[in-house]
Enzyme design. Sequence first.
Site, mmCIF file in Angstrom:
data_model
loop_
_atom_site.group_PDB
_atom_site.id
_atom_site.type_symbol
_atom_site.label_atom_id
_atom_site.label_comp_id
_atom_site.label_asym_id
_atom_site.label_seq_id
_atom_site.Cartn_x
_atom_site.Cartn_y
_atom_site.Cartn_z
ATOM 1 N N HIS A 122 62.277 2.767 -77.235
ATOM 2 C CA HIS A 122 63.454 1.922 -77.426
ATOM 3 C C HIS A 122 64.069 2.136 -78.801
ATOM 4 C CE1 HIS A 122 61.711 -1.334 -74.501
ATOM 5 N NE2 HIS A 122 61.849 -0.163 -73.930
ATOM 6 N N ARG A 147 65.779 4.864 -74.995
ATOM 7 C CA ARG A 147 66.693 3.845 -74.471
ATOM 8 C C ARG A 147 67.465 3.252 -75.640
ATOM 9 N NH1 ARG A 147 65.080 -2.094 -72.292
ATOM 10 N NH2 ARG A 147 65.326 -2.498 -74.514
ATOM 11 N N TYR A 159 70.761 -8.678 -75.327
ATOM 12 C CA TYR A 159 69.502 -8.203 -74.771
ATOM 13 C C TYR A 159 69.109 -6.856 -75.403
ATOM 14 C CZ TYR A 159 66.178 -5.652 -72.195
ATOM 15 O OH TYR A 159 65.081 -4.883 -71.922
ATOM 16 N N ASP A 210 69.961 -0.045 -70.554
ATOM 17 C CA ASP A 210 69.579 -1.155 -69.668
ATOM 18 C C ASP A 210 70.683 -2.211 -69.698
ATOM 19 O OD1 ASP A 210 68.312 -3.149 -68.254
ATOM 20 O OD2 ASP A 210 66.463 -3.126 -69.447
ATOM 21 N N HIS A 212 70.530 -4.856 -67.832
ATOM 22 C CA HIS A 212 69.753 -6.087 -67.632
ATOM 23 C C HIS A 212 70.418 -7.093 -66.698
ATOM 24 C CE1 HIS A 212 66.360 -8.683 -69.040
ATOM 25 N NE2 HIS A 212 65.820 -7.497 -69.190
ATOM 26 N N GLU A 236 70.118 1.408 -66.211
ATOM 27 C CA GLU A 236 69.125 0.527 -65.583
ATOM 28 C C GLU A 236 69.713 -0.834 -65.257
ATOM 29 O OE1 GLU A 236 65.705 0.046 -68.104
ATOM 30 O OE2 GLU A 236 65.100 -1.786 -67.073
ATOM 31 N N GLU A 262 62.176 -3.313 -62.068
ATOM 32 C CA GLU A 262 61.061 -3.882 -62.831
ATOM 33 C C GLU A 262 60.649 -5.249 -62.301
ATOM 34 O OE1 GLU A 262 62.969 -3.655 -66.654
ATOM 35 O OE2 GLU A 262 63.396 -5.789 -66.679
ATOM 36 N N ARG A 283 61.741 1.341 -60.640
ATOM 37 C CA ARG A 283 61.001 0.914 -61.840
ATOM 38 C C ARG A 283 59.834 -0.031 -61.565
ATOM 39 N NH1 ARG A 283 61.720 1.163 -66.585
ATOM 40 N NH2 ARG A 283 62.024 -1.017 -67.215
ATOM 41 N N HIS A 312 58.247 0.293 -65.362
ATOM 42 C CA HIS A 312 58.440 -0.696 -66.420
ATOM 43 C C HIS A 312 57.233 -0.640 -67.365
ATOM 44 C CE1 HIS A 312 59.179 -5.291 -67.238
ATOM 45 N NE2 HIS A 312 59.695 -4.537 -68.180
ATOM 46 N N ASP A 316 55.619 -6.336 -73.511
ATOM 47 C CA ASP A 316 55.042 -7.611 -73.081
ATOM 48 C C ASP A 316 54.179 -7.469 -71.827
ATOM 49 O OD1 ASP A 316 57.182 -7.423 -71.281
ATOM 50 O OD2 ASP A 316 58.315 -9.082 -72.189
ATOM 51 N N GLU A 339 58.291 4.090 -69.206
ATOM 52 C CA GLU A 339 58.732 3.338 -70.385
ATOM 53 C C GLU A 339 57.538 3.137 -71.328
ATOM 54 O OE1 GLU A 339 60.195 -0.580 -69.493
ATOM 55 O OE2 GLU A 339 61.213 -0.764 -71.426
ATOM 56 N N TRP A 402 69.750 -13.403 -67.369
ATOM 57 C CA TRP A 402 69.328 -12.857 -68.654
ATOM 58 C C TRP A 402 69.036 -11.381 -68.473
ATOM 59 C CZ3 TRP A 402 64.368 -11.023 -70.392
ATOM 60 C CH2 TRP A 402 64.406 -10.591 -71.748
HETATM 61 C C1 GCO Z 1 62.676 -3.346 -69.946
HETATM 62 C C2 GCO Z 1 62.780 -4.771 -69.554
HETATM 63 C C3 GCO Z 1 62.105 -5.752 -70.466
HETATM 64 C C4 GCO Z 1 62.038 -7.108 -69.773
HETATM 65 C C5 GCO Z 1 60.844 -7.852 -70.237
HETATM 66 C C6 GCO Z 1 60.716 -9.193 -69.558
HETATM 67 O O1 GCO Z 1 63.495 -2.594 -69.446
HETATM 68 O O2 GCO Z 1 61.778 -3.016 -70.684
HETATM 69 O O3 GCO Z 1 64.061 -5.126 -69.144
HETATM 70 O O4 GCO Z 1 62.697 -5.825 -71.699
HETATM 71 O O5 GCO Z 1 63.188 -7.837 -70.023
HETATM 72 O O6 GCO Z 1 59.712 -7.067 -70.009
HETATM 73 O O7 GCO Z 1 59.518 -9.805 -69.900
HETATM 74 MG MG MG Z 2 64.760 -3.434 -68.084
#
Ligand code: GCO
Ligand code: MG
Length: 402
Positions: A122, A147, A159, A210, A212, A236, A262, A283, A312, A316, A339, A402
């Site tokens: 990222h 990314r 985001y 992304d 999102h 994405e 994801e 993903r 994905h 987190d 990723e 989101w």
């Molecule tokens: C990505 C994802 C993450 C998610 C996150 C949610 O492409 O890596 O969009 O950023 O938003 O994992 O918990």
């Molecule tokens: Mg994503």
Amino acid sequence: MRITDVRLILTSPGANYLTVKVITDDGLYGLGDATLVGRELAVATYLEEYVIPMLIGRDPSAIEDTWQLLGRSAYWRRGPVHTTAQSAIDMALWDIKGKELGAPVYQLLGGRSRRGVLAYSHASGIEIAQAVDAMHEQIAAGYRAVRLQCGVPGLPSTYGVVSDESDQPRAPHEVPYEESWNTAAYLETAPKLFAAARDAVGMDVHLLHDAHHRLTSIEAAALGKSLEPYRLFWLEDPVQADDQTAFRLVRQHTTTPLAVGEVVNHLSECQTLISERLIDYIRATVVHAGGITGLRRIAAFAEPFGVRTGCHGAPDMSPVTLAAALHTGISTHNVGIQEHGRHTSTTDEVFPHAYTFADGYLDPGEAPGLGVDIDEGLAARFEYRRKYLPTTRLVDGTMWNW
Ligand code: GCO
Ligand code: MG
């Protein structure tokens, strides 16, 4: 061999992670990631109250049968809580089987089918110039795919625009914090970001983006078109992932490759996307799509349609998920990219692992099983604290994705 105990370990060395430890009467144990970000304790309760009692006394080598048992016994099937629990147990059983046989899990899945798994990291910045600098840093760190996200003028936060999501201060968000969103401003900014990035780096590096889940299908189509000159590796989540047929319209209008999934928990949630060739990359990942067993089913379904995986791997999700994704990735034919949202160094200490990154590629390593352990003493020092993911409103106050 029998399962004698399943323990849950909650820890927060940079992000909240829920790990299952499946213990056998042979003294072998396996680890699985059960992290459902923002809803961790729902999975913990589901495992404790309903899943673990079914597992005690079972043969851990019966991976497929256990996957089916967990998948079919709920009656109201699927859903993120259920599938994350099923996924975690599946990973742990593959880990045990590998340890028992003295082999890395990828050897049980067919062996290596590539030298390494292409990884993307990222890069982001509030301003375009900062994002481009961050991209150079990632390239210097060895990534061949990055990314790229940047701030949208007029919006206080966007985001993906942090140095690393897991580096955010651990604010005690008692309620989800709200971001605002302005689609028109974003559609103006995104092509400028990629024009600047291509100017700076040429065409040699893969660039990803992304959206999102923020756009309608016609907005996403317009974005895809405006990004075509910059040859993205993928765009994405251009529209919300659960609206599979919305991708038909996006696809009709743009040749920018599309990725989604994801948030997918089951093949049925991406079957139309794949069978109609509406996307290029799926993903879905091990932790939310049924473990290694679930992901392999999705990948096998996607292969004849020319759809590749792009799992994905945000920071987190724990190192156990990354390891399981890599064992699957190195051995699966239609893998596109992985990723690699790098974990904090503390997370890496809590979860010592055999996987490595070098020269743009990730490798699962040769340790038996998944090749990830957990330092429980260290894990106990990082106490779990509830933390919500953010929510989003449009500038007029309408609640949005989101
Ligand atoms: C990505 C994802 C993450 C998610 C996150 C949610 O492409 O890596 O969009 O950023 O938003 O994992 O918990
Ligand atoms: Mg994503």
